[in-house]
Design a protein around this motif. Sequence first.
Motif, PDB file in Angstrom:
ATOM      1  N   THR A 154      33.321  35.947  34.979  1.00  0.00           N
ATOM      2  CA  THR A 154      33.877  37.103  34.237  1.00  0.00           C
ATOM      3  C   THR A 154      33.860  38.424  34.826  1.00  0.00           C
ATOM      4  N   LEU A 155      34.849  38.865  34.905  1.00  0.00           N
ATOM      5  CA  LEU A 155      35.006  40.471  35.557  1.00  0.00           C
ATOM      6  C   LEU A 155      35.334  41.425  34.764  1.00  0.00           C
ATOM      7  N   GLY A 156      34.625  42.337  34.716  1.00  0.00           N
ATOM      8  CA  GLY A 156      34.498  43.536  34.083  1.00  0.00           C
ATOM      9  C   GLY A 156      35.067  44.937  34.505  1.00  0.00           C
ATOM     10  N   ILE A 157      35.830  45.684  33.988  1.00  0.00           N
ATOM     11  CA  ILE A 157      36.561  46.623  34.786  1.00  0.00           C
ATOM     12  C   ILE A 157      36.346  47.967  34.066  1.00  0.00           C
ATOM     13  N   VAL A 158      35.658  49.177  34.194  1.00  0.00           N
ATOM     14  CA  VAL A 158      35.562  50.109  33.536  1.00  0.00           C
ATOM     15  C   VAL A 158      36.521  51.113  34.035  1.00  0.00           C
ATOM     16  N   GLY A 159      37.400  51.435  33.404  1.00  0.00           N
ATOM     17  CA  GLY A 159      38.502  52.259  33.603  1.00  0.00           C
ATOM     18  C   GLY A 159      39.718  51.638  34.361  1.00  0.00           C
ATOM     19  N   MET A 160      40.876  51.073  33.406  1.00  0.00           N
ATOM     20  CA  MET A 160      41.827  50.249  33.768  1.00  0.00           C
ATOM     21  C   MET A 160      43.141  51.234  33.997  1.00  0.00           C
ATOM     22  N   GLY A 161      42.921  51.881  35.143  1.00  0.00           N
ATOM     23  CA  GLY A 161      44.132  52.562  35.716  1.00  0.00           C
ATOM     24  C   GLY A 161      44.889  51.769  36.814  1.00  0.00           C
ATOM     25  N   ASN A 162      45.439  52.354  37.563  1.00  0.00           N
ATOM     26  CA  ASN A 162      46.479  51.489  38.746  1.00  0.00           C
ATOM     27  C   ASN A 162      45.595  50.647  39.591  1.00  0.00           C
ATOM     28  N   ILE A 163      44.215  51.414  40.036  1.00  0.00           N
ATOM     29  CA  ILE A 163      43.413  50.695  40.860  1.00  0.00           C
ATOM     30  C   ILE A 163      42.511  49.454  40.017  1.00  0.00           C
ATOM     31  N   GLY A 164      42.242  49.864  38.752  1.00  0.00           N
ATOM     32  CA  GLY A 164      41.552  48.843  38.043  1.00  0.00           C
ATOM     33  C   GLY A 164      42.709  47.670  37.781  1.00  0.00           C
ATOM     34  N   ALA A 165      43.867  48.076  37.365  1.00  0.00           N
ATOM     35  CA  ALA A 165      44.720  46.932  37.399  1.00  0.00           C
ATOM     36  C   ALA A 165      45.052  46.022  38.507  1.00  0.00           C
ATOM     37  N   SER A 166      44.932  46.603  39.679  1.00  0.00           N
ATOM     38  CA  SER A 166      45.006  45.808  40.892  1.00  0.00           C
ATOM     39  C   SER A 166      43.849  44.993  41.269  1.00  0.00           C
ATOM     40  N   ILE A 167      42.645  45.439  41.022  1.00  0.00           N
ATOM     41  CA  ILE A 167      41.543  44.473  41.116  1.00  0.00           C
ATOM     42  C   ILE A 167      41.677  43.462  40.230  1.00  0.00           C
ATOM     43  N   ALA A 168      42.000  44.018  38.830  1.00  0.00           N
ATOM     44  CA  ALA A 168      42.139  42.663  37.609  1.00  0.00           C
ATOM     45  C   ALA A 168      43.038  41.576  38.322  1.00  0.00           C
ATOM     46  N   ARG A 169      44.273  42.065  38.841  1.00  0.00           N
ATOM     47  CA  ARG A 169      45.075  41.121  39.302  1.00  0.00           C
ATOM     48  C   ARG A 169      44.308  40.108  40.290  1.00  0.00           C
ATOM     49  N   ARG A 170      43.632  40.695  41.353  1.00  0.00           N
ATOM     50  CA  ARG A 170      43.022  39.794  42.319  1.00  0.00           C
ATOM     51  C   ARG A 170      42.414  38.887  41.788  1.00  0.00           C
ATOM     52  N   GLY A 171      41.426  39.187  40.808  1.00  0.00           N
ATOM     53  CA  GLY A 171      40.288  38.424  40.145  1.00  0.00           C
ATOM     54  C   GLY A 171      41.048  37.410  39.347  1.00  0.00           C
ATOM     55  N   HIS A 172      41.982  37.783  38.371  1.00  0.00           N
ATOM     56  CA  HIS A 172      42.654  36.620  37.665  1.00  0.00           C
ATOM     57  C   HIS A 172      43.302  35.722  38.512  1.00  0.00           C
ATOM     58  N   PHE A 173      44.372  36.210  39.174  1.00  0.00           N
ATOM     59  CA  PHE A 173      45.333  35.262  39.978  1.00  0.00           C
ATOM     60  C   PHE A 173      44.720  34.809  40.936  1.00  0.00           C
ATOM     61  N   GLY A 174      43.760  35.385  41.718  1.00  0.00           N
ATOM     62  CA  GLY A 174      43.230  34.706  43.104  1.00  0.00           C
ATOM     63  C   GLY A 174      42.089  34.026  42.682  1.00  0.00           C
ATOM     64  N   PHE A 175      41.149  34.316  41.692  1.00  0.00           N
ATOM     65  CA  PHE A 175      39.831  33.391  41.505  1.00  0.00           C
ATOM     66  C   PHE A 175      39.811  32.896  40.063  1.00  0.00           C
ATOM     67  N   ASN A 176      40.706  33.090  39.326  1.00  0.00           N
ATOM     68  CA  ASN A 176      40.663  32.466  38.023  1.00  0.00           C
ATOM     69  C   ASN A 176      39.514  33.230  36.777  1.00  0.00           C
ATOM     70  N   MET A 177      39.521  34.413  37.124  1.00  0.00           N
ATOM     71  CA  MET A 177      38.472  35.202  36.705  1.00  0.00           C
ATOM     72  C   MET A 177      38.948  35.627  35.202  1.00  0.00           C
ATOM     73  N   PRO A 178      38.207  35.199  34.150  1.00  0.00           N
ATOM     74  CA  PRO A 178      38.548  36.044  32.972  1.00  0.00           C
ATOM     75  C   PRO A 178      38.447  37.565  33.149  1.00  0.00           C
ATOM     76  N   ILE A 179      39.154  38.464  32.551  1.00  0.00           N
ATOM     77  CA  ILE A 179      39.092  39.900  32.552  1.00  0.00           C
ATOM     78  C   ILE A 179      38.914  40.555  31.580  1.00  0.00           C
ATOM     79  N   LEU A 180      37.757  41.545  31.536  1.00  0.00           N
ATOM     80  CA  LEU A 180      37.408  42.208  30.418  1.00  0.00           C
ATOM     81  C   LEU A 180      37.635  43.815  30.831  1.00  0.00           C
ATOM     82  N   TYR A 181      38.017  44.557  29.839  1.00  0.00           N
ATOM     83  CA  TYR A 181      38.170  45.887  30.414  1.00  0.00           C
ATOM     84  C   TYR A 181      37.830  47.050  29.553  1.00  0.00           C
ATOM     85  N   SER A 182      37.314  48.155  29.830  1.00  0.00           N
ATOM     86  CA  SER A 182      37.101  49.101  28.711  1.00  0.00           C
ATOM     87  C   SER A 182      37.844  50.380  29.334  1.00  0.00           C
TER      88      SER A 182
END
Length: 324
Positions: A147-175
């Motif tokens: 599980t990947l938690g991202i604090v601050g889902m701006g443009n950079i946070g969203a790009s990190i989330a895409r890497r985790g979700h699509f590349g590593f099948n990681m569930p994404i949480l954000y605040s």
Amino acid sequence: MKKTVLAFSRVSPEMAERLQQDFNVIVPDPKLGDMNEQFNDALAHAHGMIGAGRKLGREQLQNASKLEVVSSISVGYDNYEVGYFNERGIMLTNTPDVLTESTADLAFALLMSSARRVAELDAWTKAGQWKRTVEAAHFGTDVHGKTLGIVGMGNIGASIARRGHFGFNMPILYSGNSRKAELEQQMSAQFRSLDQLLAESDFVCLVVPLSEKTRHLIGKRELGLMKSSAILINISRGPVVDELALIDALQNGTLRGAGLDVYEKEPLTESPLFQLSNAVTLPHIGSATNETRQAMADRAYQNLRSALLGEKPQDLINPQVWKG
């Protein structure tokens, strides 16, 4: 009559040459004596300034009577006293967007390196310690499916989330300050309060700007909410984390590890972090690729040129001062 531009950090010869086509350009040179003295002497003549890494506000700019714009070669602008800029009617610009993907790459590099103990085991191998098959004492932890938690889902946070979700099948949480419906739909990302995110995530990545609200956002209490098996990644600003509390958590095993690109004091030359095998420490290189730094310089040049030639800059942080 040409306006004058002062470079307040090192700029490339190519940048200086481009600026000289339209402006008088002052670039302090260490060969000519004290850099701060050269900077202060040039302030009275400067209509525009370009650079990064120098704090600028009331104290530093009181003699800059002609100043119209400061073009920062950065995304963050916590080095600048925006209230004073507004008071003086000085435009402030930055370089957003162009470093999004490079910084997201770096965040994931830190995440992977921390999880698989890359820096630690590289040093161990080079020190001649690899004498038999690696055993559990040197095992890392998986990234895929965690599980990947991202604090601050701006443009950079969203790009990190895409890497985790699509590349590593990681569930994404954000605040953050607002829900991101599109990302929730694209990646099944789930919104959480900060406390919930810290408690549920295996990796926590900080991607927030520095402000009074986010200073020491992650302290002893917050670190205590995280899993002891979790890893903290900070690519935002150093003061977002209480560094002493983080060091304590890494030393006593409250936290598995940390991947850091930013610190409360920079440059960081001495720190207990350097003695910790579970801390990966990089020298603030989030945007430090040839391609990205060139793109940032180009964007800053365009912002400065527009402002001094009477056009509204593309990336104006304080649009209320625009007089166009």
